[in-house]
Motif scaffolding. Structure first.
Motif, mmCIF file in Angstrom:
data_model
loop_
_atom_site.group_PDB
_atom_site.id
_atom_site.type_symbol
_atom_site.label_atom_id
_atom_site.label_comp_id
_atom_site.label_asym_id
_atom_site.label_seq_id
_atom_site.Cartn_x
_atom_site.Cartn_y
_atom_site.Cartn_z
ATOM 1 N N ILE A 109 -1.883 -10.625 61.238
ATOM 2 C CA ILE A 109 -2.717 -11.785 60.898
ATOM 3 C C ILE A 109 -3.768 -11.407 59.853
ATOM 4 C CG2 ILE A 109 -2.422 -13.197 62.965
ATOM 5 C CD1 ILE A 109 -5.399 -11.169 63.156
ATOM 6 N N ALA A 110 -3.575 -10.252 59.210
ATOM 7 C CA ALA A 110 -4.585 -9.734 58.285
ATOM 8 C C ALA A 110 -4.819 -10.652 57.092
ATOM 9 C CB ALA A 110 -4.190 -8.339 57.809
ATOM 10 N N TRP A 111 -3.789 -11.379 56.666
ATOM 11 C CA TRP A 111 -3.947 -12.194 55.455
ATOM 12 C C TRP A 111 -4.960 -13.307 55.619
ATOM 13 C CZ3 TRP A 111 -2.818 -17.452 54.992
ATOM 14 C CH2 TRP A 111 -2.040 -18.033 55.995
ATOM 15 N N TYR A 112 -5.207 -13.739 56.851
ATOM 16 C CA TYR A 112 -6.197 -14.797 57.069
ATOM 17 C C TYR A 112 -7.602 -14.341 56.676
ATOM 18 C CZ TYR A 112 -2.705 -17.329 59.813
ATOM 19 O OH TYR A 112 -1.572 -17.994 60.215
ATOM 20 N N GLY A 113 -7.881 -13.042 56.835
ATOM 21 C CA GLY A 113 -9.232 -12.545 56.561
ATOM 22 C C GLY A 113 -9.699 -12.803 55.148
ATOM 23 N N PRO A 114 -9.074 -12.196 54.139
ATOM 24 C CA PRO A 114 -9.523 -12.421 52.764
ATOM 25 C C PRO A 114 -9.282 -13.847 52.278
ATOM 26 C CG PRO A 114 -7.547 -11.046 52.820
ATOM 27 C CD PRO A 114 -8.015 -11.179 54.233
ATOM 28 N N ARG A 115 -8.224 -14.492 52.794
ATOM 29 C CA ARG A 115 -7.926 -15.851 52.340
ATOM 30 C C ARG A 115 -9.056 -16.808 52.730
ATOM 31 N NH1 ARG A 115 -2.684 -17.700 50.798
ATOM 32 N NH2 ARG A 115 -2.835 -19.857 50.075
ATOM 33 N N LEU A 116 -9.490 -16.752 53.975
ATOM 34 C CA LEU A 116 -10.559 -17.628 54.439
ATOM 35 C C LEU A 116 -11.917 -17.173 53.920
ATOM 36 C CD1 LEU A 116 -9.387 -18.098 58.136
ATOM 37 C CD2 LEU A 116 -9.341 -19.842 56.348
#
Length: 292
Positions: free
Chosen positions: A99-106
């Motif tokens: 679920i790492a992609w949610y971090g920089p995206r948000l």
């Protein structure tokens, strides 16, 4: 024109000017103090990177922390005040990187986001709920970026059992402003407990692990206490659609939901109400749609 007439005219003009100031002052006072970033567009909300440059901080797992460690992503900008916090949790046996992609995206859209690892990969939804709240408390009270966070506007996201944990955590803590369960799995997720967070449930039509008819749809129906709620069913998608690789549809509506209900940013109403129509990406969308 005599002096008396001039004095009366000046008095009237001053009064008119004062009235104008008094009438326009509330508009300035009503400006949203939580608004962050430029006005959104379809291009900006679906872009891989938002307007904020992002930095990250690693949080090692440690005894007594209450969760298995994680990564904090936050805007580098220091001139726009604090940002709303969001904790994102993986599902059953899911590692943090899933679920790492949610971090920089948000975070690039103006949030402080913490993606976490659970204490054990097989932790069930009640355990994940406790860990999400522990992570939120750590983020807002003890983390290296706690001064960048507005603890009064928290949000939660989670996938599968993490989605079930999201609903449970929101039910346990009414202060949660917004929640997004992703393909939530939990046979007893808040069906008898009030959830007062504005909640967007995202399901997938080809999910055979957490079929929407057994999980997402009943959960949506039971959200009787949520001020606003929505149900987005992805088209031609399975249970792991939100894992590893970024998904533009999930990102778009997650950003819009969090912006609207954590930042009170009505500029994002355009993406939520009127609701999106069925498309190649969206099979169905339901909501209360009482924004305005």
């Amino acid at each position: 024109m005599n002096d008396a007439f001039r004095r009366r005219t000046a008095t009237l003009l001053m009064a008119a000017g004062l009235s104008t100031v008094l009438l326009t002052a509330p508009a300035a006072a009503d400006a949203n103090p939580y608004e962050r970033g430029p006005a959104p567009t379809e291009a900006s909300i679906t872009a891989g990177t938002g307007p904020f440059e992002v930095a990250s901080v690693s949080v090692p797992g440690a005894s007594g922390l209450g969760f298995g460690g994680g990564t904090i992503y936050h805007p580098k900008a220091t001139g726009q005040g604090t940002f709303a916090p969001i904790v994102v949790t993986p599902g059953f046996i899911g590692p943090q990187f899933s679920i790492a992609w949610y971090g920089p995206r948000l975070a690039s859209q103006g949030f402080v986001v913490m993606t976490i690892s659970t204490n054990a990969p097989m932790d069930v939804p009640p355990d994940r709920a406790k860990q999400m709240l522990a992570a939120l408390d750590y983020l807002t009270q003890k983390s290296a970026v706690k001064d960048r966070v507005d603890a009064s506007r928290p949000g939660l996201m989670g996938h599968s059992m993490g989605g079930g944990g999201t609903i449970r955590a929101a039910a346990e803590r009414p202060e949660i402003k917004a929640a997004i369960p992703l393909a939530p799995w939990d046979p007893d997720a808040s069906l008898a407990r009030p959830v007062k967070a504005n909640t967007l449930i995202i399901g997938a039509d080809m999910d055979f692990i957490a079929p929407v008819s057994m999980f997402s749809e009943p959960m949506y129906a039971e959200l009787q206490s949520a001020p606003e709620k929505a149900y987005l069913e992805l088209n031609n998608a399975g249970h792991v659609i939100s894992y590893i690789a970024p998904n533009t549809t999930i990102a778009k509506y997650s950003i819009a939901w969090m912006k609207r209900f954590l930042d009170n940013d009505t500029r994002y109403d355009q993406f939520l109400c009127p609701p999106p129509k069925p498309s190649s990406a969206i099979k169905e969308y339901r909501d209360t749609c009482s924004l305005g």
